[in-house]
Scaffold this motif. Structure first.
Motif, PDB file in Angstrom:
ATOM      1  N   SER A 152      -9.172 -16.477 -33.341  1.00 45.74           N
ATOM      2  CA  SER A 152      -9.648 -15.114 -33.092  1.00 45.74           C
ATOM      3  C   SER A 152      -8.698 -14.082 -33.700  1.00 45.74           C
ATOM      4  CB  SER A 152      -9.846 -14.859 -31.595  1.00 45.74           C
ATOM      5  OG  SER A 152      -8.638 -14.453 -30.988  1.00 45.74           O
TER       6      SER A 152
ATOM      7  N   SER B  56     -18.200 -15.634 -20.321  1.00 49.23           N
ATOM      8  CA  SER B  56     -17.225 -16.133 -21.296  1.00 49.23           C
ATOM      9  C   SER B  56     -17.899 -16.537 -22.604  1.00 49.23           C
ATOM     10  CB  SER B  56     -16.449 -17.310 -20.709  1.00 49.23           C
ATOM     11  OG  SER B  56     -15.662 -16.849 -19.632  1.00 49.23           O
ATOM     12  N   PHE B  59     -18.243 -13.492 -24.620  1.00 48.93           N
ATOM     13  CA  PHE B  59     -16.975 -13.115 -25.249  1.00 48.93           C
ATOM     14  C   PHE B  59     -16.651 -14.003 -26.438  1.00 48.93           C
ATOM     15  CE2 PHE B  59     -14.062 -10.294 -22.531  1.00 48.93           C
ATOM     16  CZ  PHE B  59     -15.088  -9.391 -22.385  1.00 48.93           C
ATOM     17  N   ASN B  60     -16.919 -15.289 -26.305  1.00 49.94           N
ATOM     18  CA  ASN B  60     -16.662 -16.192 -27.426  1.00 49.94           C
ATOM     19  C   ASN B  60     -17.489 -15.798 -28.645  1.00 49.94           C
ATOM     20  OD1 ASN B  60     -14.668 -17.825 -26.373  1.00 49.94           O
ATOM     21  ND2 ASN B  60     -16.118 -19.241 -25.430  1.00 49.94           N
ATOM     22  N   ALA B  63     -15.955 -12.682 -30.145  1.00 44.65           N
ATOM     23  CA  ALA B  63     -14.683 -12.950 -30.824  1.00 44.65           C
ATOM     24  C   ALA B  63     -14.901 -13.759 -32.092  1.00 44.65           C
ATOM     25  CB  ALA B  63     -13.737 -13.682 -29.878  1.00 44.65           C
ATOM     26  N   PHE B  92      -8.996 -10.310 -28.757  1.00 43.32           N
ATOM     27  CA  PHE B  92      -9.573 -11.118 -27.680  1.00 43.32           C
ATOM     28  C   PHE B  92      -8.478 -11.676 -26.797  1.00 43.32           C
ATOM     29  CE2 PHE B  92     -11.088 -15.667 -26.879  1.00 43.32           C
ATOM     30  CZ  PHE B  92     -11.762 -15.347 -25.718  1.00 43.32           C
ATOM     31  N   THR B 160      -2.341  -8.684 -27.251  1.00 48.00           N
ATOM     32  CA  THR B 160      -3.693  -8.227 -27.566  1.00 48.00           C
ATOM     33  C   THR B 160      -3.683  -6.791 -28.097  1.00 48.00           C
ATOM     34  OG1 THR B 160      -4.381  -9.584 -25.699  1.00 48.00           O
ATOM     35  CG2 THR B 160      -6.035  -8.142 -26.645  1.00 48.00           C
ATOM     36  N   THR B 168     -11.554  -4.347 -27.961  1.00 51.61           N
ATOM     37  CA  THR B 168     -10.673  -5.263 -27.238  1.00 51.61           C
ATOM     38  C   THR B 168     -11.471  -5.953 -26.136  1.00 51.61           C
ATOM     39  OG1 THR B 168      -8.794  -3.811 -27.659  1.00 51.61           O
ATOM     40  CG2 THR B 168      -8.540  -5.424 -25.899  1.00 51.61           C
ATOM     41  N   LEU B 169     -11.435  -7.264 -26.126  1.00 52.27           N
ATOM     42  CA  LEU B 169     -12.152  -8.050 -25.113  1.00 52.27           C
ATOM     43  C   LEU B 169     -11.143  -8.629 -24.136  1.00 52.27           C
ATOM     44  CD1 LEU B 169     -14.427 -10.201 -27.471  1.00 52.27           C
ATOM     45  CD2 LEU B 169     -15.057  -8.074 -26.330  1.00 52.27           C
ATOM     46  N   ASP B 171     -10.875 -10.997 -20.807  1.00 50.20           N
ATOM     47  CA  ASP B 171     -11.628 -11.916 -19.952  1.00 50.20           C
ATOM     48  C   ASP B 171     -10.842 -12.194 -18.673  1.00 50.20           C
ATOM     49  OD1 ASP B 171     -13.181 -13.848 -18.839  1.00 50.20           O
ATOM     50  OD2 ASP B 171     -13.156 -15.212 -20.547  1.00 50.20           O
TER      51      ASP B 171
END
Lengths: 248, 274
Positions: A152, B56, B59-60, B63, B92, B160, B168-169, B171
């Motif tokens: 990522s 999730s 989010f994957n 990303a 991420f 991050t 910006t993620l 989790d």
């Protein structure tokens, strides 16, 4: 470690005294077991000869180890990265290890000549296998979530390899290197048995033919000392530089 | 969610018709179904939902680590993107801190910069001013194993933030922390967010956290994961901790809880029937 050293030294001296006294008290014949003092007398009187043997055998061990460890790292990495390559070549590695090195030692000497390189080759051969296996397994154990995180960040295969896989596998590679350096020493000594003029291995054979028991024991002690020192050196490097564990 | 926002600036992120189906040995699992989201520049959006609602997975995909089913449209800064193209474009932060044990705190923080190819010296220069702000000054040379859970999480957040991307993620970054540390970290995060002007999408399963942090709260359903409720949070900023007990806050919380409750009962019944 520091306090342990003193007591370890004391134990060693105690053992030598026990050896000396034991041989004298029980009247063991010299051709069965020489006294410790006879062994050390022989060692002291032949420092030159033994020294040359040490230099030669140590060179074979270290050069062979470096070559073997490099081969092991390269193949282990390749197997970890490519399943196809692993399936194709890894079984060959295992089969090759099933054949005792003695079985084709003579062949190696015929191919590479009766000088240092045939011994180097045998030492390298013995070192390569554990390093290959542990490099491969260490890298395959990399946490997939960490791989995802680095991807990522935009990491390509090269960055993933050097920044994640290699350091992640280092503890398991270090364990293999410790094993490999001991195997390398064995390879060098055994390699000399196929014929040579210098080296601890050939000196051992000569002592056997001459039934020179003190010399034989002197050489056994020297070989043991080299083995312990090499192992200790790698142990120290590991403690200093590769102290982390593979966490899940 | 229906129709684009009528502001002049295009949304930073626009998702339409985003679904994700997993084919397993015994049938298909619809993790996400026709998700539509719009996030404006500088917005703080929180996503709350029961476990297994596909947060999730979402989010994957954002990303760039997973691909959505065909038919999904992802517009990032107004440009259409395939999922893999998002690799390296979005900052991420997964649930676990995932720090590398062989790197010192400072080297963990600059890892994404080094991956980008920025030389270490330059990366260190950029990281230096952030240590105070992230409560890590004096710990630059420590190894992760020497830090508490809260500090490790701040290192991961700093990593991050140093990876400066438009989106910006986060989790569940505070999921593993105790309640006290968590509320401190929430206020601290708002502070950082306001100073750095970042756009944040934040996953949590804590309703209080979702409302306290967000400009907007998205409530998701479980299996298939859908967006059930989009709730604007009109609470003024900066938000003091007392706000958690104000009537306005409680009213918002009631709405979110009602939506979640309905879903939980539904999924409970599904399990009972199945």
């Amino acid at each position: 470690m520091r306090t342990g050293l003193g007591s370890q030294l004391a134990a060693l001296i105690g053992l030598l005294v026990l050896w000396e006294v034991g041989v004298r008290v029980f009247g063991v014949a010299p051709h069965n077991m020489p006294t410790a003092s006879a062994v050390f007398r022989d060692m002291a009187g032949n420092m030159d000869l033994i020294g040359r043997g040490v230099v030669r055998t140590l060179s074979e061990t270290i050069i062979g180890f470096v070559i073997g460890a490099t081969i092991g790292f390269v193949f282990g990495s390749a197997f970890a990265v490519s399943r196809t390559l692993e399936r194709l070549l890894f079984p060959l590695f295992i089969v090759s290890q099933a054949i005792p090195v003695i079985a084709f030692g003579a062949l190696v000497v015929m191919w590479l000549g009766n000088d240092i390189w045939s011994k180097v080759a045998i030492a390298a051969y013995l070192t390569a296998f554990p390093v290959t296996v542990n490099t491969c397994r260490g890298m395959q154990a990399v946490d997939p979530q960490r791989v995802a995180l680095l991807r990522s960040f935009g990491a390509g295969p090269w960055a993933l390899f050097w920044r994640l896989r290699v350091p992640y596998a280092l503890p398991s590679i270090a364990a293999a290197l410790k094993l490999g350096i001991s195997l390398g020493l064995i390879g060098a000594i055994v390699g000399e048995w196929f014929g040579d003029t210098v080296g601890l291995g050939i000196m051992l054979l000569q002592a056997m033919y001459n039934e020179n028991l003190p010399r034989m024991w002197a050489l056994i002690l020297v070989c043991g000392a080299i083995g312990i020192l090499l192992y200790a050196a790698f142990e120290a490097i590991e403690r200093r530089w590769i102290w982390w564990k593979q966490e899940i | 969610m229906d129709g684009p926002a009528d502001s002049a600036a295009p949304p930073m992120l626009q998702l339409t018709n985003l679904s994700k189906t997993f084919d397993s040995g015994h049938g298909r699992l619809v993790a996400l179904e026709r998700i539509g989201i719009e996030i404006g520049c500088g917005e703080f959006v929180t996503v709350v939902g029961p476990s297994g609602c596909g947060k999730s997975t979402l989010f994957n995909i954002l990303a760039g680590l997973a691909e959505p089913d065909t038919g999904a449209k992802i517009l990032y800064n107004g440009e259409p993107r395939m999922a893999p193209e998002l690799l390296g474009k979005v900052a991420f932060m997964p649930q676990r801190d995932l720090l590398l044990p062989w790197r010192r705190v400072v080297d963990n923080a600059i890892l994404p910069l080094q991956v980008e190819g920025i030389p270490r010296a330059e990366a260190l220069k950029r990281a230096q001013p952030l240590f105070v702000e992230f409560g890590l000054s004096g710990f630059e040379r420590h190894y992760p194993q020497q830090l508490s859970g809260g500090m490790r999480q701040r290192v991961a957040l700093m990593r991050t933030f140093l990876f400066e991307r438009d989106l910006t993620l986060l989790d569940e970054p505070f999921g593993a922390l105790d309640a006290l540390t968590r509320s401190l970290m929430q206020r601290w995060l708002l502070d950082i967010w306001q100073r750095h002007q970042r756009t944040i999408l934040f996953i949590t399963h804590d309703v209080d956290e979702a409302i306290f942090l967000g400009d907007r709260v998205l409530v998701m359903t479980a299996r298939p994961g859908r967006i059930k409720l989009v709730l604007d949070v009109p609470l003024a900023r900066p938000r003091p901790p007392e706000m958690l007990t104000s009537p306005e806050f409680i009213a918002l919380k009631r709405q979110v809880l009602a939506a979640i409750e309905e879903e939980s009962i539904k999924s409970f019944q599904q399990v009972a029937e199945g």
